[in-house]
Design an enzyme around this catalytic site. Sequence first.
Site, mmCIF file in Angstrom:
data_model
loop_
_atom_site.group_PDB
_atom_site.id
_atom_site.type_symbol
_atom_site.label_atom_id
_atom_site.label_comp_id
_atom_site.label_asym_id
_atom_site.label_seq_id
_atom_site.Cartn_x
_atom_site.Cartn_y
_atom_site.Cartn_z
ATOM 1 N N LYS A 112 0.816 -1.210 0.000
ATOM 2 C CA LYS A 112 0.000 0.000 0.000
ATOM 3 C C LYS A 112 0.856 1.271 0.000
ATOM 4 C CE LYS A 112 -4.214 -2.039 1.715
ATOM 5 N NZ LYS A 112 -3.800 -3.456 1.796
HETATM 6 C C1 LIG Z 1 -4.417 -4.488 1.102
HETATM 7 C C2 LIG Z 1 -3.676 -5.759 0.999
HETATM 8 C C3 LIG Z 1 -4.065 -6.785 0.098
HETATM 9 C C4 LIG Z 1 -5.312 -6.669 -0.767
HETATM 10 O O1 LIG Z 1 -5.200 -5.719 -1.794
HETATM 11 P P1 LIG Z 1 -6.504 -5.169 -2.526
HETATM 12 O O2 LIG Z 1 -6.032 -4.069 -3.407
HETATM 13 O O3 LIG Z 1 -7.416 -4.701 -1.434
HETATM 14 O O4 LIG Z 1 -7.103 -6.310 -3.306
HETATM 15 C C5 LIG Z 1 -3.282 -7.920 0.020
HETATM 16 N N1 LIG Z 1 -2.190 -8.081 0.807
HETATM 17 C C6 LIG Z 1 -1.792 -7.134 1.682
HETATM 18 C C7 LIG Z 1 -0.583 -7.388 2.512
HETATM 19 C C8 LIG Z 1 -2.512 -5.950 1.814
HETATM 20 O O5 LIG Z 1 -2.108 -5.018 2.695
#
Ligand SMILES: *Cc1c(COP(=O)(O)O)cnc(C)c1O
Length: 464
Positions: A112
């Site tokens: 993120k």
């Molecule tokens: C947010 C997140 C996901 C999921 O991603 P999306 O874009 O919501 O599908 C997967 N793995 C981790 C470690 C995350 O922080």
Amino acid sequence: MKSIRYISTRGAQAPLAFKDAVMTGLARDGGLLVPDRIPNVADRLEEWKDLDYPDLAFEIIRLFADDIPESRLRELIADAYSTFAHPDVAPVRAAGPVHVLELFHGPTLAFKDIALQFLGRLFQEILEERDSRLNILAATSGDTGSAAIAGVRGQPRIRIFVMHPKGRVSPLQERQMTSVLDDNVFNLAVEGSFDDCQLLMKTLFNDLPFKDAHALGTVNSVNWARVLSQIVYYFYAAFRVMDSTGAPRVQFTVPTGNFGDILAGWYAKRMGLPVRRLVLATNENDILARFFHTGVYAKGQVVATVNPSMDIQVASNFERWLYYKVGQDPQAIARLMTRFALEGRMDIPRNEHDRVDEEIVAGSSDTRRTLATIRRFHEQYGCLLDPHTAAGVFVAGQFNELEDPMICLATAHPAKFPDAIEDATGQNLARHPLLDALEKAPVRCESLSNSAEALKTYLAARAR
Ligand SMILES: *Cc1c(COP(=O)(O)O)cnc(C)c1O
């Protein structure tokens, strides 16, 4: 060339320029903003394939962000990715049958950061230009909160208020948030569950006079700039793997929660990147995997798992994909979404090959398989996977019948999930100096009762 405009999937919002789309987040008609066209870059791949990460990001992002002066955009991007600990930003490494795309070298060790380091700077830039301010309200069960805080800490025109359910996020994730002591960061431990936190968010955002009076905004993954900045690493990784293997095209597996990450891959494919297909991986919360098998999108109960960022039943970005699926027909989307809101279910007809889609296939993992995958990859290839990545790698194994190289997105550093790593390997292997340093760091956090009135009072006194 005519500039790109952002329109709502539900059709009832006047088209917006990029900067307005970023500040708006969710469209006013309840839909999601999408670009009014998707540029095709197939003839630029050769020219782009040796660019470093920030230069490639600039080439891709500027196609969609054409109301920001190019020299300024280049600076914002360079600044955002200078916070990453790896010189490649998003390195790719081979591990047995797959290639692992490491997206966790940012300040909070989860993918993120790629979007939120950029979005935080973008917000600040736009606010500066408009001599304006923003109060971000967020609810988190884990990774989003710390990445959002890291993206905007210290930005003078922004304050961020992050709610987490008191005592119900992992101690490590809690410390990643509460150890940030900048004046513009407010951590709130809500006496309730994550759902309660989300309900509080909803209540405040539905109170339009309050929302407008306090310039409330969000950083959630429906913001177009988040999806946009994630398109970049699909190109970056494909170039690395096509170069090292000589393959003309690749496949990706994506551990999925809110569908934002895999959607970025879908846009990359639509822009002309040679992607054979995208593999969507879920955990036990498998509404999306079931959908791609049956065409029925039906809500269930969320269960807690070893990969909590995938514990989602209703994926907020799914509507964007659906919009293209129904031929960019906003009336059809409005109908489907209304039906889903009322009945908790919608159906999409399967094609003549009895498939829901030709570009996205899906599978799911569970705790046992995920932990076994962590153990196996560690023993056989010396590669330590976090439980989200491992769920993806497990599902990738079900789709290895094609020649095309498989790139698995590694969405978090294993050290963020030490308990799962220990359960899987029997050893305490997952460490990271940034996380070790948190043990002794001072923290700041306030408790809040589970009440919209209490939250409003708190915000009104502290909002910028
Ligand atoms: C947010 C997140 C996901 C999921 O991603 P999306 O874009 O919501 O599908 C997967 N793995 C981790 C470690 C995350 O922080």
